[in-house]
Design a protein around this motif. Structure first.
Motif, PDB file in Angstrom:
ATOM      1  N   LEU A  11      36.373  44.585  52.562  1.00 45.57           N
ATOM      2  CA  LEU A  11      35.927  45.181  51.192  1.00 45.57           C
ATOM      3  C   LEU A  11      35.935  46.530  51.009  1.00 45.57           C
ATOM      4  O   LEU A  11      35.736  47.215  50.077  1.00 45.57           O
ATOM      5  CB  LEU A  11      34.936  44.565  50.349  1.00 45.57           C
ATOM      6  CG  LEU A  11      35.074  43.113  50.222  1.00 45.57           C
ATOM      7  CD1 LEU A  11      33.880  42.318  49.862  1.00 45.57           C
ATOM      8  CD2 LEU A  11      36.213  42.621  49.290  1.00 45.57           C
ATOM      9  N   THR A  12      35.906  47.257  52.520  1.00 49.57           N
ATOM     10  CA  THR A  12      35.862  48.668  52.314  1.00 49.57           C
ATOM     11  C   THR A  12      37.207  49.211  52.046  1.00 49.57           C
ATOM     12  O   THR A  12      37.379  50.680  51.742  1.00 49.57           O
ATOM     13  CB  THR A  12      35.449  49.108  53.861  1.00 49.57           C
ATOM     14  OG1 THR A  12      36.417  48.689  55.014  1.00 49.57           O
ATOM     15  CG2 THR A  12      33.878  48.485  54.111  1.00 49.57           C
ATOM     16  N   ASP A  13      38.225  48.496  52.067  1.00 50.33           N
ATOM     17  CA  ASP A  13      39.516  48.913  51.698  1.00 50.33           C
ATOM     18  C   ASP A  13      39.660  49.106  49.915  1.00 50.33           C
ATOM     19  O   ASP A  13      39.282  48.072  49.315  1.00 50.33           O
ATOM     20  CB  ASP A  13      40.657  48.123  52.125  1.00 50.33           C
ATOM     21  CG  ASP A  13      42.149  48.684  51.744  1.00 50.33           C
ATOM     22  OD1 ASP A  13      42.304  49.537  52.042  1.00 50.33           O
ATOM     23  OD2 ASP A  13      42.563  47.831  50.723  1.00 50.33           O
ATOM     24  N   ARG A  14      40.065  50.190  49.566  1.00 52.25           N
ATOM     25  CA  ARG A  14      39.912  50.412  48.001  1.00 52.25           C
ATOM     26  C   ARG A  14      40.924  49.095  47.291  1.00 52.25           C
ATOM     27  O   ARG A  14      40.192  48.575  46.506  1.00 52.25           O
ATOM     28  CB  ARG A  14      40.273  51.609  47.627  1.00 52.25           C
ATOM     29  CG  ARG A  14      40.273  51.671  46.084  1.00 52.25           C
ATOM     30  CD  ARG A  14      41.009  53.018  45.783  1.00 52.25           C
ATOM     31  NE  ARG A  14      40.798  53.093  44.151  1.00 52.25           N
ATOM     32  CZ  ARG A  14      41.901  52.665  43.443  1.00 52.25           C
ATOM     33  NH1 ARG A  14      42.946  52.118  43.950  1.00 52.25           N
ATOM     34  NH2 ARG A  14      41.846  52.686  41.969  1.00 52.25           N
ATOM     35  N   ASP A  15      41.809  48.983  47.701  1.00 53.39           N
ATOM     36  CA  ASP A  15      42.880  48.117  47.225  1.00 53.39           C
ATOM     37  C   ASP A  15      42.197  46.680  47.331  1.00 53.39           C
ATOM     38  O   ASP A  15      42.374  45.948  46.198  1.00 53.39           O
ATOM     39  CB  ASP A  15      44.206  47.813  47.757  1.00 53.39           C
ATOM     40  CG  ASP A  15      45.016  49.260  47.456  1.00 53.39           C
ATOM     41  OD1 ASP A  15      44.336  49.936  46.669  1.00 53.39           O
ATOM     42  OD2 ASP A  15      46.032  49.432  48.265  1.00 53.39           O
ATOM     43  N   CYS A  16      41.743  46.294  48.398  1.00 56.16           N
ATOM     44  CA  CYS A  16      41.123  44.892  48.609  1.00 56.16           C
ATOM     45  C   CYS A  16      39.630  44.714  47.649  1.00 56.16           C
ATOM     46  O   CYS A  16      39.734  43.780  47.166  1.00 56.16           O
ATOM     47  CB  CYS A  16      40.694  44.597  49.997  1.00 56.16           C
ATOM     48  SG  CYS A  16      42.268  44.414  51.263  1.00 56.16           S
ATOM     49  N   LEU A  17      39.063  45.766  47.505  1.00 60.26           N
ATOM     50  CA  LEU A  17      37.989  45.873  46.733  1.00 60.26           C
ATOM     51  C   LEU A  17      38.045  45.403  45.423  1.00 60.26           C
ATOM     52  O   LEU A  17      37.456  44.643  44.599  1.00 60.26           O
ATOM     53  CB  LEU A  17      37.051  47.086  47.165  1.00 60.26           C
ATOM     54  CG  LEU A  17      35.700  47.071  46.196  1.00 60.26           C
ATOM     55  CD1 LEU A  17      34.707  46.061  46.553  1.00 60.26           C
ATOM     56  CD2 LEU A  17      35.030  48.568  46.365  1.00 60.26           C
ATOM     57  N   ILE A  18      38.867  46.717  44.708  1.00 55.00           N
ATOM     58  CA  ILE A  18      39.327  46.119  43.253  1.00 55.00           C
ATOM     59  C   ILE A  18      40.033  44.955  42.971  1.00 55.00           C
ATOM     60  O   ILE A  18      39.902  44.437  41.993  1.00 55.00           O
ATOM     61  CB  ILE A  18      40.101  47.376  42.901  1.00 55.00           C
ATOM     62  CG1 ILE A  18      41.419  47.866  43.404  1.00 55.00           C
ATOM     63  CG2 ILE A  18      39.170  48.625  42.631  1.00 55.00           C
ATOM     64  CD1 ILE A  18      42.158  48.992  42.546  1.00 55.00           C
ATOM     65  N   THR A  19      40.888  44.573  43.936  1.00 57.05           N
ATOM     66  CA  THR A  19      41.526  43.164  44.113  1.00 57.05           C
ATOM     67  C   THR A  19      40.586  42.079  43.753  1.00 57.05           C
ATOM     68  O   THR A  19      40.700  41.265  42.883  1.00 57.05           O
ATOM     69  CB  THR A  19      42.581  43.002  45.028  1.00 57.05           C
ATOM     70  OG1 THR A  19      43.612  44.005  45.144  1.00 57.05           O
ATOM     71  CG2 THR A  19      43.302  41.635  44.904  1.00 57.05           C
ATOM     72  N   PHE A  20      39.494  42.274  44.650  1.00 60.54           N
ATOM     73  CA  PHE A  20      38.458  41.226  44.732  1.00 60.54           C
ATOM     74  C   PHE A  20      37.435  41.328  43.740  1.00 60.54           C
ATOM     75  O   PHE A  20      37.443  40.162  42.741  1.00 60.54           O
ATOM     76  CB  PHE A  20      37.603  41.353  46.070  1.00 60.54           C
ATOM     77  CG  PHE A  20      36.260  40.245  46.038  1.00 60.54           C
ATOM     78  CD1 PHE A  20      36.893  39.142  46.628  1.00 60.54           C
ATOM     79  CD2 PHE A  20      35.182  40.658  45.794  1.00 60.54           C
ATOM     80  CE1 PHE A  20      35.586  38.071  46.544  1.00 60.54           C
ATOM     81  CE2 PHE A  20      34.162  39.524  45.721  1.00 60.54           C
ATOM     82  CZ  PHE A  20      34.448  38.458  46.298  1.00 60.54           C
ATOM     83  N   ALA A  21      37.337  42.291  42.933  1.00 55.95           N
ATOM     84  CA  ALA A  21      36.690  42.362  41.486  1.00 55.95           C
ATOM     85  C   ALA A  21      37.506  41.870  40.516  1.00 55.95           C
ATOM     86  O   ALA A  21      37.055  41.093  39.724  1.00 55.95           O
ATOM     87  CB  ALA A  21      36.298  43.819  41.311  1.00 55.95           C
ATOM     88  N   ALA A  22      38.768  41.995  40.330  1.00 52.93           N
ATOM     89  CA  ALA A  22      39.518  41.477  39.326  1.00 52.93           C
ATOM     90  C   ALA A  22      39.585  40.057  39.412  1.00 52.93           C
ATOM     91  O   ALA A  22      39.556  39.366  38.718  1.00 52.93           O
ATOM     92  CB  ALA A  22      41.022  42.235  39.515  1.00 52.93           C
ATOM     93  N   MET A  23      39.684  39.484  40.762  1.00 53.30           N
ATOM     94  CA  MET A  23      39.690  38.206  41.158  1.00 53.30           C
ATOM     95  C   MET A  23      38.590  37.498  40.627  1.00 53.30           C
ATOM     96  O   MET A  23      38.607  36.588  40.045  1.00 53.30           O
ATOM     97  CB  MET A  23      40.173  37.934  42.654  1.00 53.30           C
ATOM     98  CG  MET A  23      40.115  36.510  42.979  1.00 53.30           C
ATOM     99  SD  MET A  23      40.371  36.216  44.796  1.00 53.30           S
ATOM    100  CE  MET A  23      41.377  37.641  45.224  1.00 53.30           C
TER     101      MET A  23
END
Length: 113
Positions: A11-23
């Protein structure tokens, strides 16, 4: 019980963090009902790579890569044909079995209590 803690460092990776939030928002029935304006009933919601693209502005490649990384890290799970993903509540809430480190290494810049 799980034998291994999820790798939340993904979750420190921006793409992963915002993908996780959207999910997380997409897969929560109450949030989804609020967005739609009516109760859609119970069930399991999954987000697709297209859904991540629409909610976040990521490219398809970035969205698919982030979804795969989240699944590999143990914070998301895919449906039977890997076309949709959801947060893995069991992974995030189930205690880790004894003897498995579940805390990040202590920061050397902070003193011990």
């Amino acid at each position: 019980m799980r034998s291994q803690a999820p790798d939340l460092s993904v979750l420190t990776d921006r793409d992963c963090l915002i993908t996780f939030a959207a999910m997380a928002l997409c897969c929560d029935n109450t949030v989804r009902d609020h967005e739609m304006g009516y109760n859609q009933g119970a069930g399991t919601a999954y987000i697709t790579a297209s859904g991540v693209m629409r909610r976040t502005g990521l490219s398809r490649t970035a969205a698919e890569h982030a979804l795969r990384r989240l699944a590999t890290a143990g914070v998301a799970e895919s449906n039977h044909d890997s076309s949709g993903w959801r947060t893995s509540a069991a992974t995030l809430t189930t205690p880790v079995s004894a003897g498995t480190p579940d805390q990040p290494p202590r920061d050397a810049n902070h003193s011990s209590p």
